[in-house]
Enzyme design. Structure first.
Site, short mmCIF file in Angstrom:
data_model
loop_
_atom_site.label_atom_id
_atom_site.label_comp_id
_atom_site.label_asym_id
_atom_site.label_seq_id
_atom_site.Cartn_x
_atom_site.Cartn_y
_atom_site.Cartn_z
N CYS A 1 -2.35 9.19 2.62
CA CYS A 1 -2.09 8.71 1.26
C CYS A 1 -3.25 9.01 0.32
O CYS A 1 -3.08 9.08 -0.89
CB CYS A 1 -1.80 7.22 1.27
N GLU B 1 0.89 -1.18 0.00
CA GLU B 1 0.00 0.00 0.00
C GLU B 1 0.92 1.22 0.00
O GLU B 1 1.52 1.53 1.03
CB GLU B 1 -0.89 0.01 1.25
P1 NAD Z 1 8.17 5.15 4.70
O1 NAD Z 1 8.19 4.40 3.44
O2 NAD Z 1 9.26 6.10 4.99
O3 NAD Z 1 8.12 4.16 5.93
C1 NAD Z 1 7.12 3.17 6.04
C2 NAD Z 1 7.63 2.08 6.96
O4 NAD Z 1 8.77 1.47 6.37
C3 NAD Z 1 8.08 2.56 8.34
O5 NAD Z 1 7.81 1.54 9.28
C4 NAD Z 1 9.57 2.72 8.15
O6 NAD Z 1 10.29 2.62 9.37
C5 NAD Z 1 9.85 1.52 7.27
N1 NAD Z 1 11.06 1.62 6.46
C6 NAD Z 1 11.65 2.72 5.96
N2 NAD Z 1 12.74 2.37 5.24
C7 NAD Z 1 12.82 1.02 5.30
C8 NAD Z 1 13.72 0.07 4.76
N3 NAD Z 1 14.75 0.43 4.00
N4 NAD Z 1 13.51 -1.24 5.01
C9 NAD Z 1 12.45 -1.64 5.76
N5 NAD Z 1 11.56 -0.77 6.30
C10 NAD Z 1 11.75 0.54 6.07
O7 NAD Z 1 6.74 5.85 4.73
P2 NAD Z 1 6.17 6.82 5.84
O8 NAD Z 1 6.87 8.12 5.64
O9 NAD Z 1 6.20 6.16 7.19
O10 NAD Z 1 4.64 6.92 5.44
C11 NAD Z 1 4.17 7.82 4.53
C12 NAD Z 1 3.99 7.15 3.19
O11 NAD Z 1 3.11 6.04 3.34
C13 NAD Z 1 3.34 8.04 2.17
O12 NAD Z 1 3.95 7.86 0.92
C14 NAD Z 1 1.90 7.54 2.14
O13 NAD Z 1 1.23 7.83 0.93
C15 NAD Z 1 2.09 6.09 2.35
N6 NAD Z 1 0.86 5.48 2.85
C16 NAD Z 1 0.13 4.69 2.02
C17 NAD Z 1 -1.06 4.13 2.47
C18 NAD Z 1 -1.89 3.27 1.57
O14 NAD Z 1 -2.81 2.64 2.09
N7 NAD Z 1 -1.63 3.22 0.28
C19 NAD Z 1 -1.50 4.39 3.77
C20 NAD Z 1 -0.72 5.19 4.59
C21 NAD Z 1 0.47 5.74 4.12
#
Ligand code: NAD
Length: 494
Positions: free
Chosen positions: A301, A267
């Site tokens: 999102c 997602e």
């Molecule tokens: P992010 O990708 O920075 O982090 C998401 C998760 O991944 C966190 O737990 C983070 O610690 C982890 N993470 C980061 N780098 C990683 C790596 N290299 N390996 C493993 N895990 C890692 O996203 P964010 O800033 O926490 O959230 C915002 C983003 O999420 C936005 O782009 C938003 O659109 C998206 N989002 C999508 C949905 C959906 O349902 N499509 C819902 C909520 C948020």
């Protein structure tokens, strides 16, 4: 408007933090990270430190995954009714602990309390939904049309799953993954976002209290997500990866998961077009926009990123928008009257500021806002931009802030083309009272979800997910459970 305070420390706050688990949950026990390593969680509305949580090492992550793998066969052998009972039990517990959960969420994410309560309730809806779906994982039984034998199709738990969730909805995003995983009979390792682990840890305790067997649920908090999670994804021990977060990280994880051909649900980010036609009910459209755009200070999102308004009504729409923006009060989540929280951290404030400055430099008109309020916390002013040009960065990237970007359009084919002119395809919104146009445009938009005369699309009973670079798979509905099930076909010779 902004309410200016020093950190508001409710008496209850220290007590809630003191009762929240801060260690790793491995094989049914809360244990410290190796070397007792910890890192600090901050309140983004005050920038003050809240508490220390365990900072897992790769070895800790491995122990958590091994515990989940060891528990898999036993958990898969429990009945769907047993697993539905755990989910119903946790719903009761969460309702009793509502205020604690909501306050924890507000502390770590900065959300006004009413938003945190709504998020806990939304997560509970998903848990109830999957408690009901747990007992309906039907397969199929039929006569083989060629041989006369029997064809038996069964649904089985896909196996141990790695779940990774974002900071913007730390509770409801976890509930959307944990509830179907448990309903299906999959053991898990879940990693919350680095910034917002507390509500997930309290949720995990509630699940343990509701009877989740030891090892079926393991939690890993870490300040080094890549170092800890990559070896787990590549290990070959898990069978499923379910990730919610940014597209950039999602793509990286998909590459890692490819090595083991790991079933992967993603997602990811969005770039939602919000289209208001000249025959729309403007009151309906503006109410939907405010809810959509300003919830969680725009860090959603599904948030309207590009607001296309027909050129004959854009002046009126802008007036309505500016009037509504003036009603937002920024401040600490615990204060009465606050209805707009901060962004999650300083990096996010810098991103939003850069996106607004870029649009203005390229010719967009700054109608209101456009700066940082003079107060502690990671706040950005409610902002309205008008006539955003096609080359502005915000046409291609998520704003993730309380910034409404108005773009005029004149005809339907042109606005549909522009709405689809993005790598993302999570959600689009259409406002019109013309039934044929509503159907035509909804079908032409390249997104997984469409809000038709409404600004929200995520419910437990609905399949939610993206196309293009917004993701793979669905959460909610029976499809969300199917993501954690494998189909097996047994050919029976008679
Ligand atoms: P992010 O990708 O920075 O982090 C998401 C998760 O991944 C966190 O737990 C983070 O610690 C982890 N993470 C980061 N780098 C990683 C790596 N290299 N390996 C493993 N895990 C890692 O996203 P964010 O800033 O926490 O959230 C915002 C983003 O999420 C936005 O782009 C938003 O659109 C998206 N989002 C999508 C949905 C959906 O349902 N499509 C819902 C909520 C948020």
């Amino acid at each position: 408007m902004s309410i200016d305070t020093a950190a508001v420390r409710e008496p209850a706050q220290a007590q809630i933090l003191g009762a929240t688990p801060t260690n790793l949950l491995i094989d049914g026990q809360w244990v410290p990270a190796s070397g007792e390593k910890t890192y600090t969680i901050y309140d983004p509305s005050t920038e003050e430190p809240l508490i220390e949580v365990a900072d897992a090492t790769p070895a800790d992550g491995r122990r958590a995954l091994e515990a989940a793998v060891a528990a898999q066969a036993g958990f898969a052998a429990t009945t769907p009714k047993f697993r539905a009972g755990i989910l119903r039990g946790v719903v009761e517990i969460l309702r009793e602990r509502m205020e604690t959960m909501a306050r924890l969420l507000s502390m770590e994410a900065g959300k006004p309390l009413f938003e945190s309560r709504a998020e806990i309730n939304s997560g509970i809806d998903f848990i109830e939904h999957f408690a009901e779906e747990a007992v309906r994982t039907a397969g199929n039984y039929q006569i083989n049309p060629v041989s006369g034998g029997r064809m038996i199709v069964v649904k089985q738990p896909i196996g141990t799953s790695i779940l990774i969730t974002p900071w913007n909805f730390p509770f409801s995003q976890a509930a959307r993954k944990l509830a179907p995983a448990i309903a299906a009979g999959c053991t898990v390792v879940i990693k919350p976002a680095t910034e917002t682990p507390l509500v997930l840890l309290a949720f995990a305790q509630a699940l343990m209290d509701a009877g989740v067997p030891a090892g079926a649920l393991n939690t890993v908090t870490t300040s080094s997500p890549n170092d800890v999670m990559e070896p787990l994804i590549r290990s070959g021990l898990a069978r499923k990866l379910s990730f919610t977060g940014s597209t950039a990280v999602g793509v990286k994880l998909l590459e890692q998961a490819a090595e083991q051909v790991l079933s992967t649900s993603l997602e990811l980010g969005g770039n939602a077009p919000f289209i208001v036609f000249d025959d729309a009910d403007l009151q309906v459209a503006i109410d939907a926009l405010m809810m959509n755009k300003m919830w969680n200070a725009g860090q959603t999102c599904t948030s309207a990123n590009r607001i296309f308004v027909h050129s004959t009504i854009i002046d009126r729409f802008q007036e309505m928008l500016v009037e509504r923006m003036a009603g937002y009060v920024q401040g600490n989540w615990a204060q009465d009257g606050v209805n707009l929280g901060p962004l999650i951290n300083a990096r996010q404030v810098a991103n939003v500021a850069a996106i607004v400055d870029d649009a203005v430099a390229k010719g967009a008109k700054l109608v209101v806002g456009g700066g940082l309020p003079d107060r502690p916390g990671y706040f950005y002013q409610p902002t309205v931009l008008r006539d955003v040009p096609a080359d502005a960065v915000l046409n291609a990237e998520e704003i993730f802030g309380p910034v409404a970007a108005l773009i005029p359009f004149d005809d339907e084919p042109d606005v549909v083309r522009r709405a689809n002119d993005t790598d993302y395809g999570l959600v689009a919104y259409v406002f019109t009272q013309n039934l044929h146009r509503a159907v035509r445009v909804s079908e032409a938009l390249e997104t997984g979800n469409v809000g038709l005369n409404r600004g929200t699309v995520a419910y437990a009973a609905a399949p939610f997910g993206g196309v293009k670079k917004s993701g793979l798979g669905r959460e909610g509905s029976w499809e969300g459970l199917d993501e954690f099930l494998e189909t097996k076909f047994v050919a029976l010779q008679m």
